[in-house]
Design a protein around this motif. Structure first.
Motif, PDB file in Angstrom:
ATOM      1  N   THR A 142     -10.538 -66.346 -27.375  1.00  0.00           N
ATOM      2  CA  THR A 142      -9.513 -66.725 -25.977  1.00  0.00           C
ATOM      3  C   THR A 142      -8.557 -65.538 -25.811  1.00  0.00           C
ATOM      4  O   THR A 142      -8.312 -64.706 -26.657  1.00  0.00           O
ATOM      5  CB  THR A 142      -8.755 -67.876 -26.548  1.00  0.00           C
ATOM      6  OG1 THR A 142      -7.632 -67.760 -27.320  1.00  0.00           O
ATOM      7  CG2 THR A 142      -9.523 -69.104 -27.106  1.00  0.00           C
ATOM      8  N   PRO A 143      -7.984 -65.482 -24.586  1.00  0.00           N
ATOM      9  CA  PRO A 143      -6.987 -64.442 -24.381  1.00  0.00           C
ATOM     10  C   PRO A 143      -5.872 -64.329 -25.091  1.00  0.00           C
ATOM     11  O   PRO A 143      -5.176 -63.161 -25.247  1.00  0.00           O
ATOM     12  CB  PRO A 143      -6.799 -64.657 -23.031  1.00  0.00           C
ATOM     13  CG  PRO A 143      -7.927 -65.435 -22.386  1.00  0.00           C
ATOM     14  CD  PRO A 143      -8.409 -66.252 -23.292  1.00  0.00           C
ATOM     15  N   GLN A 144      -5.421 -65.441 -26.194  1.00  0.00           N
ATOM     16  CA  GLN A 144      -4.458 -65.107 -26.795  1.00  0.00           C
ATOM     17  C   GLN A 144      -4.652 -64.516 -28.193  1.00  0.00           C
ATOM     18  O   GLN A 144      -3.596 -63.955 -29.086  1.00  0.00           O
ATOM     19  CB  GLN A 144      -3.952 -66.710 -27.450  1.00  0.00           C
ATOM     20  CG  GLN A 144      -3.351 -67.170 -26.260  1.00  0.00           C
ATOM     21  CD  GLN A 144      -3.981 -67.672 -25.029  1.00  0.00           C
ATOM     22  OE1 GLN A 144      -5.275 -68.219 -24.992  1.00  0.00           O
ATOM     23  NE2 GLN A 144      -3.480 -67.284 -23.751  1.00  0.00           N
TER      24      GLN A 144
ATOM     25  N   ALA B  22      -5.067 -65.259 -15.154  1.00  0.00           N
ATOM     26  CA  ALA B  22      -4.227 -65.682 -15.978  1.00  0.00           C
ATOM     27  C   ALA B  22      -4.561 -65.162 -17.367  1.00  0.00           C
ATOM     28  O   ALA B  22      -3.965 -64.559 -18.354  1.00  0.00           O
ATOM     29  CB  ALA B  22      -4.071 -67.102 -16.153  1.00  0.00           C
ATOM     30  N   ALA B  23      -6.077 -65.093 -17.526  1.00  0.00           N
ATOM     31  CA  ALA B  23      -6.654 -64.417 -18.825  1.00  0.00           C
ATOM     32  C   ALA B  23      -6.435 -62.875 -18.800  1.00  0.00           C
ATOM     33  O   ALA B  23      -6.115 -62.456 -19.949  1.00  0.00           O
ATOM     34  CB  ALA B  23      -8.122 -64.872 -18.863  1.00  0.00           C
TER      35      ALA B  23
ATOM     36  N   GLN C 274      -4.078 -61.208 -17.423  1.00  0.00           N
ATOM     37  CA  GLN C 274      -2.487 -61.056 -17.750  1.00  0.00           C
ATOM     38  C   GLN C 274      -2.229 -61.409 -18.993  1.00  0.00           C
ATOM     39  O   GLN C 274      -1.472 -60.405 -19.769  1.00  0.00           O
ATOM     40  CB  GLN C 274      -1.616 -61.814 -16.952  1.00  0.00           C
ATOM     41  CG  GLN C 274       0.001 -61.804 -17.282  1.00  0.00           C
ATOM     42  CD  GLN C 274       0.657 -62.267 -16.191  1.00  0.00           C
ATOM     43  OE1 GLN C 274       0.430 -62.687 -15.018  1.00  0.00           O
ATOM     44  NE2 GLN C 274       2.238 -62.740 -16.651  1.00  0.00           N
ATOM     45  N   ALA C 275      -2.748 -62.305 -19.682  1.00  0.00           N
ATOM     46  CA  ALA C 275      -2.532 -62.577 -21.401  1.00  0.00           C
ATOM     47  C   ALA C 275      -3.054 -61.304 -22.242  1.00  0.00           C
ATOM     48  O   ALA C 275      -2.298 -60.695 -22.881  1.00  0.00           O
ATOM     49  CB  ALA C 275      -3.191 -63.781 -21.761  1.00  0.00           C
TER      50      ALA C 275
ATOM     51  N   ASP D  22       0.702 -60.281 -21.988  1.00  0.00           N
ATOM     52  CA  ASP D  22       1.327 -61.221 -22.846  1.00  0.00           C
ATOM     53  C   ASP D  22       1.026 -61.033 -24.312  1.00  0.00           C
ATOM     54  O   ASP D  22       1.778 -61.276 -25.330  1.00  0.00           O
ATOM     55  CB  ASP D  22       1.080 -62.623 -22.242  1.00  0.00           C
ATOM     56  CG  ASP D  22       1.702 -62.752 -20.784  1.00  0.00           C
ATOM     57  OD1 ASP D  22       2.837 -62.605 -20.587  1.00  0.00           O
ATOM     58  OD2 ASP D  22       0.851 -63.666 -20.138  1.00  0.00           O
ATOM     59  N   THR D  23      -0.189 -61.162 -24.425  1.00  0.00           N
ATOM     60  CA  THR D  23      -0.637 -61.025 -25.745  1.00  0.00           C
ATOM     61  C   THR D  23      -0.270 -59.793 -26.672  1.00  0.00           C
ATOM     62  O   THR D  23       0.071 -60.042 -27.967  1.00  0.00           O
ATOM     63  CB  THR D  23      -2.143 -61.252 -25.966  1.00  0.00           C
ATOM     64  OG1 THR D  23      -2.489 -62.686 -25.252  1.00  0.00           O
ATOM     65  CG2 THR D  23      -2.766 -61.177 -27.487  1.00  0.00           C
TER      66      THR D  23
ATOM     67  N   ARG E  28       3.252 -59.773 -27.454  1.00  0.00           N
ATOM     68  CA  ARG E  28       3.930 -60.778 -28.482  1.00  0.00           C
ATOM     69  C   ARG E  28       3.329 -60.259 -29.855  1.00  0.00           C
ATOM     70  O   ARG E  28       4.090 -60.235 -30.855  1.00  0.00           O
ATOM     71  CB  ARG E  28       3.080 -62.023 -28.198  1.00  0.00           C
ATOM     72  CG  ARG E  28       3.131 -63.128 -29.520  1.00  0.00           C
ATOM     73  CD  ARG E  28       2.555 -64.496 -29.327  1.00  0.00           C
ATOM     74  NE  ARG E  28       1.360 -64.381 -28.579  1.00  0.00           N
ATOM     75  CZ  ARG E  28       0.344 -64.437 -29.305  1.00  0.00           C
ATOM     76  NH1 ARG E  28       0.043 -64.359 -30.537  1.00  0.00           N
ATOM     77  NH2 ARG E  28      -0.983 -64.391 -28.706  1.00  0.00           N
TER      78      ARG E  28
END
Length: 273
Positions: A219-221, A255-256, A258-259, A263-264, A267
């Motif tokens: 997953t993108p996270q 959204a994926a 951008q993660a 974002d990922t 973080r």
């Protein structure tokens, strides 16, 4: 893409200011020279706000000075992954961490599986410091090292989609081992350098199924993007802009993207604006 981005794998080569050790196995020259100033111009041109600098075995080996100097003068723009000997002490790692280094490179694809069978104590020190073990494997090299990596408890960051063999398909043991590590919750993969996986010219369509399998498993996270600039020893011309365009094609969901681009990595590696 109207959001800031982070490039999670770039190298610096500046032999005028930081000469290469004379006994290094490969010394980048010509268009492979990549100074901190040149990197900054490249990132600015493509809307990339931060980068993870990776100490290269080529050129510098265990000499991290060029990378550390760039981090020190970047006002927080850069963090790093260092190359260290397997017996690097806890204090040495703490000094690197204080200088902006978030992990240590384990280049199995270059130095071989047998060399890293003795990496247990280093992995334990990385776990203590919550630093990343950045692992570059190819083909099925992950299989014999998987128990060591899993048992260490260290955070694992895999380069270049795990560098699978495109002819061996999704079922090859090394790639299946990489997909399985997603379940640990402490493994992350860089979607990068498809040229190292593909036997086809850009845009490397034989590598696309591996990217899609990683997106589904991690997953993108737990995925980040990287360019591998300045494309050291590339078999054909590589350009930064087309790499970003290819990533947009491979990950069509905004959204994926951008993660994975912001974002990922922000973080995971602690970038602060």
């Amino acid at each position: 893409m109207d959001f800031p981005k982070i490039d999670c794998h770039v190298h610096l080569f500046d032999p005028a200011r930081f000469p290469y050790p004379p006994d290094n196995f490969y010394q980048p020259t010509g268009h492979e020279i990549a100074t901190a100033a040149q990197l900054g111009h490249t990132l600015d041109a493509h809307g990339v706000r931060h980068a993870l600098l990776v100490g290269p075995n080529s050129g510098y080996g265990l000499d991290n000075r060029c990378m550390l100097d760039a981090i020190a003068h970047s006002a927080g723009r850069y963090k790093g992954v260092a190359v260290v000997p397997l017996d690097a002490s806890l204090g040495e790692l703490q000094d690197l961490q204080a200088a902006g280094v978030v992990g240590v490179a384990l280049n199995v694809a270059l130095l071989g599986v047998d060399y890293y069978r003795a990496a247990g104590p280093l992995l334990e020190r990385l776990r203590q410091l919550d630093m990343w073990a950045q692992v570059q494997v190819q083909n099925d090299e992950l299989v014999p090292l998987q128990p060591l990596l899993v048992d260490s408890g260290a955070r694992l960051l895999f380069d270049h989609c795990g560098r699978p063999d495109p002819a061996a398909g999704l079922g090859q043991p090394g790639f299946q081992a990489l997909l399985g590590l997603a379940e640990t919750g402490r493994a992350v993969v860089k979607i990068s350098s498809l040229v190292k996986t593909s036997v086809q010219p850009f845009p490397h369509p034989d590598a696309w199924p591996f990217v899609q399998a990683l997106v589904e498993a991690y997953t993108p996270q737990s995925l980040v993007w990287a360019s591998d600039w300045p494309f050291l020893r590339a078999p054909a011309r590589v350009d930064y802009g087309p790499l970003l365009a290819l990533f947009e094609r491979l990950v069509p969901d905004a959204a994926a993207r951008q993660a994975m681009l912001w974002d990922t990595p922000r973080r995971l590696f602690g970038f602060i604006d």
